[in-house]
Design a protein around this motif. Structure first.
Motif, PDB file in Angstrom:
ATOM      1  N   TRP A   1       0.830  -7.791  -6.379  1.00 26.61           N
ATOM      2  CA  TRP A   1       0.576  -7.626  -4.942  1.00 26.61           C
ATOM      3  C   TRP A   1       1.170  -8.841  -4.233  1.00 26.61           C
ATOM      4  CZ3 TRP A   1      -1.647  -3.110  -3.263  1.00 26.61           C
ATOM      5  CH2 TRP A   1      -1.933  -3.008  -1.901  1.00 26.61           C
TER       6      TRP A   1
ATOM      7  N   SER B   1       0.818  -1.216   0.000  1.00 27.95           N
ATOM      8  CA  SER B   1       0.000   0.000   0.000  1.00 27.95           C
ATOM      9  C   SER B   1       0.850   1.262   0.000  1.00 27.95           C
ATOM     10  CB  SER B   1      -0.919   0.020   1.225  1.00 27.95           C
ATOM     11  OG  SER B   1      -1.818  -1.071   1.212  1.00 27.95           O
TER      12      SER B   1
ATOM     13  N   VAL C   1      -7.895  -6.283  -2.793  1.00 27.79           N
ATOM     14  CA  VAL C   1      -7.032  -6.460  -3.970  1.00 27.79           C
ATOM     15  C   VAL C   1      -7.331  -7.819  -4.582  1.00 27.79           C
ATOM     16  CG1 VAL C   1      -4.658  -6.655  -4.785  1.00 27.79           C
ATOM     17  CG2 VAL C   1      -5.245  -4.976  -3.018  1.00 27.79           C
TER      18      VAL C   1
ATOM     19  N   ASP D   1      -5.685  -2.808  -0.012  1.00 27.97           N
ATOM     20  CA  ASP D   1      -4.934  -1.579  -0.251  1.00 27.97           C
ATOM     21  C   ASP D   1      -5.363  -0.546   0.794  1.00 27.97           C
ATOM     22  OD1 ASP D   1      -3.660   0.671  -1.137  1.00 27.97           O
ATOM     23  OD2 ASP D   1      -4.335   0.514  -3.213  1.00 27.97           O
TER      24      ASP D   1
END
Length: 421
Positions: free
Chosen positions: A298, A58, A258, A142
């Protein structure tokens, strides 16, 4: 209020405080020697890696982790895998074990007290915002999006919430919300959970993720510490007080979850019971799992131990090393046995003529010849004796091992040792 865009991410001005001191008693013997956030998950990771990776991905570069119970395994993991943040780049990573910093007889009394006892350390970095995280949930989120909502709404506290069926919300902390998702009341484990005004039959449950401005949080922690009736807990004390006396805003997980596919579910799991822990690991073996740990955009960061590749050996009709719909970590040797929808952590050795179905096996386990295991969790470093059968006789399983209502068996070395008594 119209959304505002920011030229600099708010995460750059935030610090993540991860609460990782819980006992994890509902995981039974699995947390006998380690804290719940330190429990292995998904082959290579620990549970705490999800909250830490979410913070890092993030854009948050200041992280503190409060530890307490059975913390050695957790602290060792953090030291090995999370010390790459560099002060010279305006980054920091602090491990905050309970150390009686307020009084000689006072450990962390609750989640809020864990932050309160370290106010001076947190203040020394002077972050503008504090993101408080539970270190024992599995999800991808996030936090920047939550920070933006917090600032745009002018909230005193923003609480991350997930939509759950009202019929199953009674064991959770549930938010009643009004217009624009302002929180009207917070009810811990309600018999009749309040439903969402825009989605009947569903409720908003707290995820244990909170955003504050640092100065405001400090004021609330000092107020709470002076209250002799407080249990020093965010969920039981801080959040209900702020709902009644300040502006508390709900942030729906759907706005910041996410996902690598738009059709994927909004995946969040509290893996606090053996059944939930087993199911979340087995979920990863699905052909297209709801939680994508292969997403390079991610990544879930962790301590990456140097191991050789996994190996499958022997190719006879009754002695073939193979795995179907399974995840097998580095250093594993599958020697003439078959796996089906199972997850193996590092350096597991399975000898010949065996079958493992829906198994979650932690590191350094050795499984003897001719073993048949179904719906099991095997703790780290266990030696399974040859010929053991688990998952076919419920009564025998319950007499020897920890068997859940859903029929999942936890096997530890102490349980194995008792078989010979």
């Amino acid at each position: 209020m119209n959304p505002v865009s920011y030229s600099t991410p708010l995460a750059r001005s935030a610090m993540a405080c991860v609460l990782a001191g819980g006992r994890g008693t509902r995981l039974m013997e699995l947390t006998e020697n380690r804290a719940k956030p330190a429990v292995y998950f998904g082959g290579k990771m620990r549970i705490i890696d999800f909250a830490l990776s979410n913070a890092l991905n993030s854009g948050i570069r200041r992280i503190a982790v409060a530890t307490q119970y059975k913390a050695h395994s957790l602290i060792r993991h953090l030291q090995r895998g999370w010390t790459f943040l560099q002060p010279m780049r305006n980054e920091s990573f602090d491990i905050l074990p309970a150390s009686q910093r307020v009084a000689e007889n006072q450990w962390y009394a609750g989640t809020a007290d864990a932050i309160f006892q370290n106010i001076d350390i947190i203040d020394s970095y002077a972050p503008e915002y504090i993101v408080v995280l539970a270190g024992d949930h599995v999800y991808k989120m996030d936090y920047e999006r939550m920070l933006v909502q917090h600032v745009n709404e002018g909230a005193d506290v923003t609480v991350a919430c997930i939509e759950v069926p009202a019929s199953g919300a009674s064991p959770l902390g549930v938010m009643q919300v009004g217009e624009n998702d302002r929180i009207l009341s917070f009810i811990e484990k309600p018999l009749h959970p309040p439903e969402l005004p825009d989605r009947p039959g569903w409720s908003l449950a707290s995820m244990g993720v909170y955003v504050f401005k640092r100065e405001f949080l400090n004021e609330q922690l000092r107020r709470d510490a002076a209250d002799p009736h407080s249990s020093r807990d965010f969920g039981r004390d801080i959040i209900p007080y702020l709902v009644a006396n300040s502006k508390a805003q709900a942030h729906r997980f759907a706005e910041s979850c996410v996902r690598s596919r738009t059709e994927a579910a909004f995946y969040w799991r509290d893996v606090g019971t053996l059944d939930a822990y087993w199911e979340a690991n087995i979920d990863l073996t699905d052909t297209v799992p709801e939680l994508d740990v292969y997403d390079r955009n991610w990544p879930i960061w962790t301590y990456a131990k140097i191991t050789p590749p996994a190996k499958f050996v022997h190719d006879q009709d009754d002695r073939r090393g193979l795995a179907i719909s399974s995840m097998v970590s580095g250093g594993c040797i599958i020697s003439g046995s078959s796996l089906r929808q199972s997850l193996l952590c590092e350096e597991v050795h399975i000898h010949s003529y065996g079958q493992i179905d829906h198994g979650v096996i932690l590191p350094f386990v050795e499984v003897g010849r001719g073993v048949r295991l179904s719906r099991v969790i095997i703790d780290a470093a266990v030696k399974i004796p040859p010929g053991l059968v688990v998952g076919e006789d419920p009564d025998a399983d319950a007499a020897r091992f920890r068997r859940t209502e859903a029929g999942v068996c936890l096997i530890t070395q102490r349980m194995i040792d008792r078989l010979g008594e």
